[in-house]
Design an enzyme around this catalytic site. Structure first.
Site, short mmCIF file in Angstrom:
data_model
loop_
_atom_site.label_atom_id
_atom_site.label_comp_id
_atom_site.label_asym_id
_atom_site.label_seq_id
_atom_site.Cartn_x
_atom_site.Cartn_y
_atom_site.Cartn_z
N MET A 118 9.67 -9.40 -37.54
CA MET A 118 8.43 -8.79 -37.18
C MET A 118 7.17 -9.40 -36.48
O MET A 118 7.57 -9.23 -34.97
CB MET A 118 7.84 -7.89 -38.46
CG MET A 118 8.62 -6.93 -39.03
SD MET A 118 8.98 -5.42 -38.36
CE MET A 118 7.64 -4.58 -38.51
N CYS A 119 6.44 -9.83 -36.80
CA CYS A 119 5.39 -10.22 -36.10
C CYS A 119 5.85 -11.73 -35.60
O CYS A 119 5.53 -11.87 -34.40
CB CYS A 119 4.30 -10.75 -37.19
SG CYS A 119 3.49 -9.37 -38.31
N ILE A 120 6.59 -12.46 -35.82
CA ILE A 120 7.07 -13.72 -35.06
C ILE A 120 8.03 -13.31 -33.94
O ILE A 120 7.81 -13.71 -32.94
CB ILE A 120 7.95 -14.75 -36.07
CG1 ILE A 120 7.14 -14.98 -37.21
CG2 ILE A 120 8.65 -15.70 -35.32
CD1 ILE A 120 5.74 -15.71 -36.81
#
Length: 189
Positions: A118-120
């Site tokens: 997700m965020c990475i």
């Protein structure tokens, strides 16, 4: 010398054992993140912490005002290190991240944190799209098992698929040890 920034994304308590959304392998990932953080501070790199706060009604993790939303002690921000607050998956969306990078003259970004899928993945892609030379340290990131159409995809496979996708076109994806070995020797006065 190129100005480099270490961007630590969402290493927050809810992703660790006892949190509301524990990942697979977060302790090993944050230990590597802490090693990279110590090296970045010694080198004088810009260090930016990204902290997610879930504002969605009924959110069960990373909720403002809870212990789970706090940045993990292993990578706690030092005085003067910016903390960028985000409310979306992408750390660049509606945040001060890009402005902070520009303010520090950053050309190269090293990314560690959670969650790989997700965020990475979002931060790595966005950083590359904005023209930053981007490195993701795969063993300083963690994720969790996912489910799709009744099949469970183990965290290791989720992580590997996302690292492979980033490495294909967006980022240099390497291990923490390789990154640290490439650090120039610091002179001792």
């Amino acid at each position: 010398m190129t100005q480099r920034a270490l961007v630590i994304v969402d290493f927050q308590n809810d992703y660790f054992p006892g949190g509301n959304l524990p990942l697979v392998g977060p302790d090993a990932a944050v230990a590597n993140g802490a090693r990279v953080l110590a090296a970045a501070r010694r080198r004088g790199d810009t260090v930016i912490h990204v902290q997610h706060q879930s504002l969605a009604p009924g959110a069960t993790y990373l909720v403002p005002g809870t212990h789970g939303v706090e940045i993990h002690d292993a990578v706690r921000p030092a005085e003067g290190e910016p903390v960028v607050m985000k409310h979306f998956v992408n750390a660049f969306r509606d945040t001060e991240l890009k402005a902070t990078l520009e303010e520090h003259g950053v050309e190269e970004i090293v990314i560690v944190g959670a969650m790989s899928h997700m965020c990475i993945a979002a931060a790595g892609r966005a950083a590359s799209d904005f023209g930053y030379r981007t490195t993701v340290l795969h063993d300083a990131c963690a994720t969790r098992d996912l489910e799709f159409e009744g099949s469970v995809i183990p965290a290791a496979e989720v992580h590997a698929a996302n690292m492979a996708a980033l490495a294909l076109a967006y980022a240099r994806v390497i291990a923490t040890a390789e990154h640290l070995a490439a650090e120039p020797a610091l002179s001792v006065a």
